[in-house]
Design a protein around this motif. Structure first.
Motif, short mmCIF file in Angstrom:
data_model
loop_
_atom_site.label_atom_id
_atom_site.label_comp_id
_atom_site.label_asym_id
_atom_site.label_seq_id
_atom_site.Cartn_x
_atom_site.Cartn_y
_atom_site.Cartn_z
N VAL A 90 13.85 -14.69 -21.06
CA VAL A 90 13.49 -14.49 -19.65
C VAL A 90 12.72 -13.18 -19.56
N GLN A 91 11.45 -13.28 -19.25
CA GLN A 91 10.57 -12.11 -19.18
C GLN A 91 10.34 -11.76 -17.71
N THR A 92 10.43 -10.49 -17.37
CA THR A 92 10.30 -10.08 -15.97
C THR A 92 9.40 -8.86 -15.84
N ILE A 93 8.93 -8.68 -14.62
CA ILE A 93 8.10 -7.52 -14.27
C ILE A 93 8.19 -7.32 -12.77
N PHE A 94 8.17 -6.07 -12.35
CA PHE A 94 8.20 -5.80 -10.91
C PHE A 94 6.90 -6.30 -10.27
N ALA A 95 7.04 -7.00 -9.16
CA ALA A 95 5.89 -7.58 -8.50
C ALA A 95 5.15 -6.52 -7.69
N ASP A 112 4.77 -1.83 -21.67
CA ASP A 112 5.83 -0.92 -21.21
C ASP A 112 6.41 -1.33 -19.86
N ASP A 113 5.69 -2.20 -19.13
CA ASP A 113 6.16 -2.64 -17.82
C ASP A 113 7.01 -3.91 -17.90
N LEU A 114 7.02 -4.54 -19.06
CA LEU A 114 7.73 -5.81 -19.20
C LEU A 114 9.19 -5.59 -19.55
N MET A 115 10.03 -6.47 -19.03
CA MET A 115 11.46 -6.49 -19.36
C MET A 115 11.80 -7.91 -19.84
#
Length: 223
Positions: A90-95, A112-115
């Protein structure tokens, strides 16, 4: 800069469990909760995209909201001696404030922005109380057809052993699974038909045997 920790709360956090039998589509749910006060974009990937369908496979989770992901495992020939190497990520990033093009957002995202969070797949057989028993004749036909599928299944699994996360499909998994089951049923019926024909041919005497029996009966009547 160190990698960001996953902002979402996953339930389950580590393992996606699929409970058999695996002759039909097996579905398990993954809950994604956003505890932050910001919108979060997510995307689901897997190492075996041909074996699973995911709905939704991407989207945006509002602040404080929760999204339930349905992960559907397609029917396959289960081998209890073979360990599953399938994984999900599950890959996430602030919108950003105004997000419209999701493809461009992920394409232009900085590492660096990916979680991300990884989960492994676990296959479980039903307990003795949950098992469904089949008629011996149907089970025998199924076991015979199983041998024809084992080599092909193992060949496909070897190709999926490499840990490469690819985008998940949101296609109609039920339709795909039903088509696989229809093909299996056709194979079973064909094998049962061939076996029945063989038994009929084997038990019916040939014409020469019929003539010999009639001649012997006539001679006994004359005597």
């Amino acid at each position: 800069m160190s990698k960001l920790d996953q902002i979402l709360i996953l339930d389950p956090p580590c393992d996606l469990k699929f409970k058999g039998p695996f002759t039909g589509v097996v579905t398990t749910n993954l809950k994604l909760k956003n505890p932050s006060d910001r919108r979060v974009c997510f995307k689901v990937k897997t190492t075996a995209p041909r074996r699973y369908c995911v709905r939704p496979n991407s989207g945006v989770i509002e602040a404080g909201a929760t999204v339930i992901i349905s992960v559907m495992l397609q029917p396959f020939d289960y081998d209890p001696n073979e360990k599953s190497k399938h994984k999900f990520m599950v890959q996430t990033i602030f919108a950003p404030p105004n997000v419209s093009d999701m493809d461009s957002l992920w394409k232009d995202a900085k590492p660096d922005d990916l979680m991300d969070s990884k989960l492994r797949c676990v296959f479980e057989l039903p307990s003795e109380n949950d098992k469904v028993w089949f008629h011996p004749s149907k089970l025998q036909v199924f076991e015979r057809s199983r041998h024809f599928q084992v080599s092909e299944v193992r060949r496909r699994r070897r190709k999926e052993e490499e840990e490469e996360f690819l985008p998940c499909s949101h296609m109609n998994c039920v339709t795909t699974g039903n088509q696989i089951l229809k093909n299996q049923i056709k194979t079973h019926r064909l094998m049962a038909h061939n076996e029945a024909c063989y038994l009929i041919i084997k038990t019916v005497p040939n014409r020469s045997d019929k003539h010999a029996a009639a001649k012997h009966k006539y001679e006994n009547m004359v005597r």
